[in-house]
Design a protein around this motif. Structure first.
Motif, PDB file in Angstrom:
ATOM      1  N   LYS A   1       0.833  -1.213   0.000  1.00  0.00           N
ATOM      2  CA  LYS A   1       0.000   0.000   0.000  1.00  0.00           C
ATOM      3  C   LYS A   1       0.862   1.256   0.000  1.00  0.00           C
TER       4      LYS A   1
ATOM      5  N   THR B   1      -5.615   0.715  -2.380  1.00  0.00           N
ATOM      6  CA  THR B   1      -6.463   0.619  -1.197  1.00  0.00           C
ATOM      7  C   THR B   1      -6.528  -0.824  -0.698  1.00  0.00           C
TER       8      THR B   1
ATOM      9  N   ASP C   1      -9.124   0.186   3.986  1.00  0.00           N
ATOM     10  CA  ASP C   1      -9.786   1.377   3.440  1.00  0.00           C
ATOM     11  C   ASP C   1     -11.244   1.099   3.108  1.00  0.00           C
ATOM     12  N   HIS C   2     -11.552  -0.178   2.864  1.00  0.00           N
ATOM     13  CA  HIS C   2     -12.892  -0.508   2.377  1.00  0.00           C
ATOM     14  C   HIS C   2     -13.300  -1.877   2.890  1.00  0.00           C
TER      15      HIS C   2
END
Length: 213
Positions: free
Chosen positions: A75, A81, A113-114
């Motif tokens: 990353k 992400t 991040d998600h």
């Protein structure tokens, strides 16, 4: 009707437990996702470069330590992400403890991040995420229908299945995930496992000694 352009796919073992890391790339946009970067970030970057791909997302089948070890470095180097299912957040929050238990050096990793959801389209636009709990509560598989490709992580192996004796494991849920989600897919699909060799989905449906269709 024009046939879909074949995906770029390369799988290779990384890290101390030889976790299978997979690169999946769109040959047109040159966007790629990296699945389970379990170590050797320089090797992963070299493989991406060889294919002329730009990684936009780092996606995890689950949050056991051997599948994440290069995620933070990757990353930092690429700006991609991090993606994970939220049900594995407790494992992600305890990555340092996992490494300590197995005697593996820990490198800090930022929070995802998600949070992935079931049937979510993946970032490179060429596949979907499937929630397949059992090995861990948040275990995910990634299905690429046009390519007949299934990345199953540690849920399904060549003539075997994922262990359920670690944190959050559930043998009944694992069998349901395999029967009700994975075994409903194309029998001709290639299955990329979390460790070891690829297999064919139809062969597992008929010959896997742990879960049959």
């Amino acid at each position: 009707m024009t046939a879909p352009t074949a995906l770029i796919r390369e799988t290779f073992p990384v890290g101390p437990l030889r976790c299978n890391c997979t690169i999946v790339g769109d040959p047109v946009s040159k966007k790629a996702m990296v699945v389970d970067p379990g170590g050797n970030p320089e090797l992963i970057l070299a493989r991406l470069q060889r294919h002329g791909l730009k990684v936009v997302s780092i996606v995890h089948t689950h949050a056991h330590f051997d599948h994440f070890l290069a995620a933070g470095q990757l990353k930092e180097l690429t700006g991609a992400t991090l993606h994970l299912h939220q049900d594995d957040r407790f494992l992600w929050d305890n990555l340092e403890m996992q490494c300590r238990m197995f005697g593996v050096p820990y490198a800090p990793v930022p929070a995802p991040d998600h949070w992935l959801t079931d049937d979510e389209e993946l970032a490179c636009g060429c596949g979907v995420a499937l929630h397949t709990p059992g090995h861990t509560p948040g275990s995910m598989s990634f299905w690429f229908a046009d390519a007949r490709l299934l990345i199953a992580g540690d849920t399904l192996f060549h003539r075997s299945v994922g262990r359920t004796d670690l944190w959050g494991g559930d043998a009944a849920a694992l069998k349901r995930s395999i029967r009700e989600r994975l075994y409903t897919l194309d029998e001709e699909a290639t299955v990329v496992t979390g460790h070891g060799s690829d297999t064919r989905l139809g062969d597992e449906m008929r010959e896997n000694p742990f879960v049959r269709a």
